[in-house]
Design an enzyme around this catalytic site. Structure first.
Site, PDB file in Angstrom:
ATOM      1  N   CYS A  64      -2.534  33.763   9.999  1.00  0.00           N
ATOM      2  CA  CYS A  64      -2.311  34.332  11.325  1.00  0.00           C
ATOM      3  C   CYS A  64      -2.051  33.240  12.361  1.00  0.00           C
ATOM      4  O   CYS A  64      -2.884  32.973  13.229  1.00  0.00           O
ATOM      5  CB  CYS A  64      -3.515  35.175  11.724  1.00  0.00           C
ATOM      6  SG  CYS A  64      -3.849  36.428  10.488  1.00  0.00           S
TER       7      CYS A  64
ATOM      8  N   GLU B  43       0.824  -1.224   0.000  1.00  0.00           N
ATOM      9  CA  GLU B  43       0.000   0.000   0.000  1.00  0.00           C
ATOM     10  C   GLU B  43       0.850   1.262   0.000  1.00  0.00           C
ATOM     11  O   GLU B  43       0.706   2.120   0.874  1.00  0.00           O
ATOM     12  CB  GLU B  43      -0.900   0.004   1.251  1.00  0.00           C
ATOM     13  CG  GLU B  43      -1.755  -1.233   1.428  1.00  0.00           C
ATOM     14  CD  GLU B  43      -2.405  -1.322   2.821  1.00  0.00           C
ATOM     15  OE1 GLU B  43      -2.022  -0.542   3.723  1.00  0.00           O
ATOM     16  OE2 GLU B  43      -3.279  -2.183   3.001  1.00  0.00           O
ATOM     17  N   PRO B  44       1.746   1.421  -0.978  1.00  0.00           N
ATOM     18  CA  PRO B  44       2.575   2.627  -0.965  1.00  0.00           C
ATOM     19  C   PRO B  44       1.768   3.873  -1.321  1.00  0.00           C
ATOM     20  O   PRO B  44       0.897   3.834  -2.191  1.00  0.00           O
ATOM     21  CB  PRO B  44       3.627   2.349  -2.051  1.00  0.00           C
ATOM     22  CG  PRO B  44       2.949   1.417  -3.003  1.00  0.00           C
ATOM     23  CD  PRO B  44       2.024   0.572  -2.162  1.00  0.00           C
ATOM     24  N   GLY B  45       2.045   4.963  -0.634  1.00  0.00           N
ATOM     25  CA  GLY B  45       1.424   6.250  -0.962  1.00  0.00           C
ATOM     26  C   GLY B  45       2.518   7.236  -1.309  1.00  0.00           C
ATOM     27  O   GLY B  45       2.832   7.498  -2.470  1.00  0.00           O
ATOM     28  N   ARG B  46       3.171   7.738  -0.257  1.00  0.00           N
ATOM     29  CA  ARG B  46       4.232   8.735  -0.411  1.00  0.00           C
ATOM     30  C   ARG B  46       5.281   8.327  -1.461  1.00  0.00           C
ATOM     31  O   ARG B  46       5.705   9.154  -2.264  1.00  0.00           O
ATOM     32  CB  ARG B  46       4.924   8.919   0.951  1.00  0.00           C
ATOM     33  CG  ARG B  46       5.882  10.085   1.007  1.00  0.00           C
ATOM     34  CD  ARG B  46       6.715  10.030   2.302  1.00  0.00           C
ATOM     35  NE  ARG B  46       5.910   9.819   3.492  1.00  0.00           N
ATOM     36  CZ  ARG B  46       5.385  10.790   4.239  1.00  0.00           C
ATOM     37  NH1 ARG B  46       5.603  12.047   3.921  1.00  0.00           N
ATOM     38  NH2 ARG B  46       4.669  10.503   5.310  1.00  0.00           N
TER      39      ARG B  46
ATOM     40  N   TYR C  73       0.655  14.113   0.661  1.00  0.00           N
ATOM     41  CA  TYR C  73       0.214  14.805   1.865  1.00  0.00           C
ATOM     42  C   TYR C  73       0.390  16.319   1.706  1.00  0.00           C
ATOM     43  O   TYR C  73       0.775  17.021   2.641  1.00  0.00           O
ATOM     44  CB  TYR C  73       0.942  14.248   3.115  1.00  0.00           C
ATOM     45  CG  TYR C  73       0.805  12.746   3.191  1.00  0.00           C
ATOM     46  CD1 TYR C  73      -0.432  12.181   3.492  1.00  0.00           C
ATOM     47  CD2 TYR C  73       1.862  11.880   2.891  1.00  0.00           C
ATOM     48  CE1 TYR C  73      -0.601  10.802   3.514  1.00  0.00           C
ATOM     49  CE2 TYR C  73       1.707  10.507   2.904  1.00  0.00           C
ATOM     50  CZ  TYR C  73       0.474   9.975   3.219  1.00  0.00           C
ATOM     51  OH  TYR C  73       0.304   8.613   3.230  1.00  0.00           O
TER      52      TYR C  73
HETATM   53  C1  LIG Z   1      -1.189   6.075   5.188  1.00  0.00           C
HETATM   54  C2  LIG Z   1      -1.287   4.628   4.924  1.00  0.00           C
HETATM   55  C3  LIG Z   1      -0.570   4.051   3.867  1.00  0.00           C
HETATM   56  C4  LIG Z   1       0.393   4.825   2.996  1.00  0.00           C
HETATM   57  O1  LIG Z   1       1.490   5.282   3.724  1.00  0.00           O
HETATM   58  P1  LIG Z   1       2.729   5.939   2.955  1.00  0.00           P
HETATM   59  O2  LIG Z   1       3.682   6.252   4.028  1.00  0.00           O
HETATM   60  O3  LIG Z   1       2.217   7.149   2.261  1.00  0.00           O
HETATM   61  O4  LIG Z   1       3.250   4.909   1.999  1.00  0.00           O
HETATM   62  C5  LIG Z   1      -0.739   2.708   3.632  1.00  0.00           C
HETATM   63  N1  LIG Z   1      -1.580   1.942   4.396  1.00  0.00           N
HETATM   64  C6  LIG Z   1      -2.269   2.478   5.418  1.00  0.00           C
HETATM   65  C7  LIG Z   1      -3.164   1.607   6.209  1.00  0.00           C
HETATM   66  C8  LIG Z   1      -2.158   3.821   5.714  1.00  0.00           C
HETATM   67  O5  LIG Z   1      -2.835   4.340   6.751  1.00  0.00           O
END
Ligand SMILES: *Cc1c(COP(=O)(O)O)cnc(C)c1O
Length: 414
Positions: A340, A272-275, A368
């Site tokens: 502010c 589950e990569p995001g960043r 993010y």
């Molecule tokens: C936020 C999150 C991700 C992604 O995390 P990254 O650090 O952006 O790769 C994957 N799985 C779960 C459950 C998350 O909460």
């Protein structure tokens, strides 16, 4: 890299950032299609010799055009709300490749996900398991479930983005998971399909992930002995990116480290990569409004914490550069926004050659960034542009003043 300098001017792919700022205004988010796609392919190729599915974590950047690009590559998605599911479907994503994470799934969100036919619910508590069983039974369907275990490993990252310690709110204590799997096996409307963990974000070391996987695999073996077999293992996201001088592991290094642990196991591997897919593929452009010399030298810019929250929220450091060479001498500035709040800083102690009107690029803004933007101080949220070679697509319009009171009603008391 997808950003480079030509005659001193910063480009993303073949687009000159000064031209993008003139055309679309600032503050402006700019993303690179090539950078996103190459990050996704790096993951995909690293795990190519194993049955796997990349489930992009939508919360990192949910722009429809980005989801559309990833869906076209065959990506799956990790969602944390019904809103994110709706975005994935709107962008053409396959619900059969969606996993649903998050500690607080509402009943209507569970129903929405069951109706869409998602791949799995990542269950974070016993109470949630009971609720999902009830909703699925009422609808006459089976909910595919995975337990998100909390393996109690220290991800050695920032405390706010560490999720795998037993004091965190996330997941089910790995020592209680076996009993909850046994309970799940007897519940109506529940089909056990997997196990998952996600120990934190911006990870720069592999050992915590390897540790979490070893502990999870021991559990998989104990479950098998009691007749519970799993069809997938989900290792979560969390690989870091380079903001400053970090040296995060590559997806290939991750795959190599996990391969001997996974060995010949038949389970499909989910991640589950995001960043790591979008973070380095985004920039926030902002213009210097004023220089304010004094005890500290401030450069007041037109972006603020409402546009990019990470520096204020996590004390995060992101690289800031001038887009075109300045004609002045560099000085040390604090780069601050107009909001502010004293926390409204985008970076402190930055040596930059600035004059009013100078254009700055904040790196590492693809993850993010926009998703955390708000209208605080009644500031319309910025536009988003996706660069593809020499073409810039406006993938989200800048909000207008009318957008600020969308859905609000006057009392009309007079
Ligand atoms: C936020 C999150 C991700 C992604 O995390 P990254 O650090 O952006 O790769 C994957 N799985 C779960 C459950 C998350 O909460």
């Amino acid at each position: 890299m997808s950003a480079s300098r030509r005659d001193g001017v910063l480009f993303v792919e073949d687009c000159d950032l000064t031209t993008l700022a003139e055309r679309f205004g600032t503050p402006l988010y700019v993303y690179s299609r090539a950078a996103i796609e190459s990050a996704w392919h790096a993951y995909d190729q690293a795990f190519a010799d194993r049955d796997h599915l990349i489930c992009y974590a939508v919360k990192a950047n949910g722009n429809l055009a980005i989801l559309e690009l990833l869906a076209a590559l065959g990506s799956g998605f990790d969602i944390v709300s019904g809103g994110e599911l709706a975005r994935v479907l709107k962008a053409g994503g396959d619900p059969g490749k969606v996993v649903f994470s998050g500690v607080g799934k509402r009943e209507d969100e569970i129903e929405q996900a069951l109706t869409a036919g998602i791949l799995a619910f990542n269950i974070e508590s016993r109470a949630e398991l009971t609720r999902i069983s009830a909703v699925a039974s009422r609808l006459g369907v089976e909910a595919p479930i995975s337990l998100r275990v909390n393996p109690d490993v220290d991800a050695r990252t920032h405390p706010y983005i560490s999720t795998g310690l037993k004091e965190n709110k996330f997941g089910i204590d790995i020592h209680q998971a076996e009993a909850i799997y046994a309970e799940a096996a007897g519940l109506p409307g529940i089909r056990i399909t997997g196990l998952d963990f996600h120990i934190g974000s911006q990870l720069t070391e592999l050992e915590p992930l390897a540790d979490a996987l070893s502990r999870s695999l021991a559990l998989v073996d104990r479950l098998a002995q009691s007749g519970i077999t799993l069809s997938h293992l989900d290792i979560g996201g969390g690989l870091g990116i380079r903001y400053q001088d970090e040296t995060p592991p590559t997806p290939q290094a991750l795959a190599d480290r996990l391969a001997p642990l996974l060995d010949q196991r038949p389970q499909r591997l989910l991640m589950e990569p995001g960043r790591a897919l979008v973070g380095e593929a985004g920039w926030l452009l902002t213009t210097v409004e004023y220089l304010k010399p004094g005890h500290r030298d401030f450069a007041i810019v037109d972006a603020a914490m409402n546009d990019l929250l990470r520096p204020a929220l996590y004390d995060a450091w992101q690289r800031i550069e001038t887009v075109a060479p300045g004609s002045t001498e560099p000085r040390v500035y604090d780069i601050v926004g107009p909001v502010c709040e004293t926390a409204d800083s985008l970076g402190s102690n930055r040596s930059l050659a600035l004059e009013p009107g100078a254009l700055l690029a904040i790196h590492g803004a693809g993850a993010y960034g926009f998703v955390m933007a708000s209208q605080y101080n009644a500031r319309p949220r910025p536009a988003e542009v996706l660069v593809d070679g020499g073409t810039a697509h406006l993938v989200r319009e800048r909000e207008t003043l009318d957008d600020l009171w969308q859905g609000e009603h006057l009392l009309r008391t007079s």
